[in-house]
Design a protein around this motif. Structure first.
Motif, short mmCIF file in Angstrom:
data_model
loop_
_atom_site.label_atom_id
_atom_site.label_comp_id
_atom_site.label_asym_id
_atom_site.label_seq_id
_atom_site.Cartn_x
_atom_site.Cartn_y
_atom_site.Cartn_z
N ASP A 219 0.99 -1.34 0.02
CA ASP A 219 0.05 0.22 0.06
C ASP A 219 0.90 1.24 0.04
O ASP A 219 1.77 1.29 0.80
N ALA A 220 0.72 2.31 -0.91
CA ALA A 220 1.42 3.38 -1.06
C ALA A 220 1.01 4.45 0.02
O ALA A 220 0.63 5.41 -0.35
N SER A 221 0.88 3.92 1.17
CA SER A 221 0.04 4.81 2.23
C SER A 221 1.26 5.89 2.71
O SER A 221 0.66 6.87 3.42
N HIS A 222 2.36 5.74 2.43
CA HIS A 222 3.36 6.77 3.03
C HIS A 222 4.22 7.77 2.12
O HIS A 222 4.30 7.25 0.82
N GLU A 223 4.51 8.84 2.42
CA GLU A 223 5.56 9.59 1.79
C GLU A 223 6.83 9.12 2.21
O GLU A 223 7.15 8.91 3.39
#
Lengths: 171, 171
Positions: free
Chosen positions: B161-165
């Motif tokens: 999941d590309a949940s973070h910077e």
């Protein structure tokens, strides 16, 4: 517990007293877990009924010089001992890329909600940047949840570049 | 060099032969550095005139069981030895958050350009996911440059999941 045995990493005056950064001790665990849980994302991920998993993790962190778990204590004027009001973990990681660069990684940065906006996070991250340079790192990295927009602005103000996607997989 | 001393981590048939994953050896360094440099972002960051910094980084990685540097070898049909055509580093990091979760971190994933799209990256990352579970990690993480859009799709397809910077600071 004799916290006097732990030399401060940094001491600075802030509103309401002085802040002192030092290595975390086992007795700090309840306060650190409370800081991790007192957070919009952390609330559902932590628990305080059973401290065993935190104690085991503390031992693994503390035993390995590649990891540094730090707490910030706020000492009120006239007080002898302080209260743990902030924490972060800094890790030093070797790698081949960027000509064999050591990189430091910042994780689990927290400041007690009532004390945010007073420069404590700035003191902590600036210390972590300085320590990373002292240890020969040429890159520092962190990931921050996309919902934490004020954290993004803070890190960008410190010079960090949001150049990467931070991807997570729950196993 | 006796690569026979290193047990394969995984062997699988692919187009053009068999791929074998194994721990990297010092003699693999030129091939690994070539893979790191053969990349739109890596080209300006690596050099092959002086291998000393890579050798020092290799020693630090290899001496610490928290880090695993892996190469993928492609063995053509009938051949006895293979050619290093892929690499990644997997690190196992303790932390207090998420109830003292161990997390694994994937860095410097590369597949030779001529062999991309043949499932080698998939084999490598799936192995890394399995190994992370075997080592008791409950979270896996990586950062990937925002320009690498096909890598994002690949990792999302694997469940990341590309949940973070992902924020970086050059020191």
């Amino acid at each position: 517990m004799n916290t006097g045995a732990v030399a401060p990493l940094l001491t600075a005056d802030v509103d309401g007293g002085a802040i002192s950064l030092r290595r975390a001790l086992p007795a700090d665990l309840p306060a650190i877990v409370a800081l991790l849980a007192d957070d919009s994302l952390g609330a559902g991920r932590e628990q305080s009924q059973d401290m065993t998993p935190y104690e085991q993790a503390f031992e693994a962190i503390d035993a390995d010089p590649a990891h540094l778990l730090v707490v910030g204590e706020l000492v009120s004027p006239g007080a002898e001992t302080g209260q743990v009001i902030a924490t972060f973990q800094l890790s030093f990681l070797p790698g081949l890329s960027r000509q064999g660069a050591w990189r430091s990684q910042l994780e689990a940065v927290r400041v007690a909600e009532s004390l945010r906006g007073e420069g404590i996070g700035n003191l902590m991250v600036q210390w972590a940047i300085d320590e990373s340079r002292r240890r020969g790192c040429t890159l520092m990295q962190l990931t921050t949840h996309k919902s934490r927009t004020s954290a993004h602005r803070f890190y960008e103000w410190l010079g960090f570049d949001a150049s990467h996607e931070g991807m997570k997989l729950t196993l």
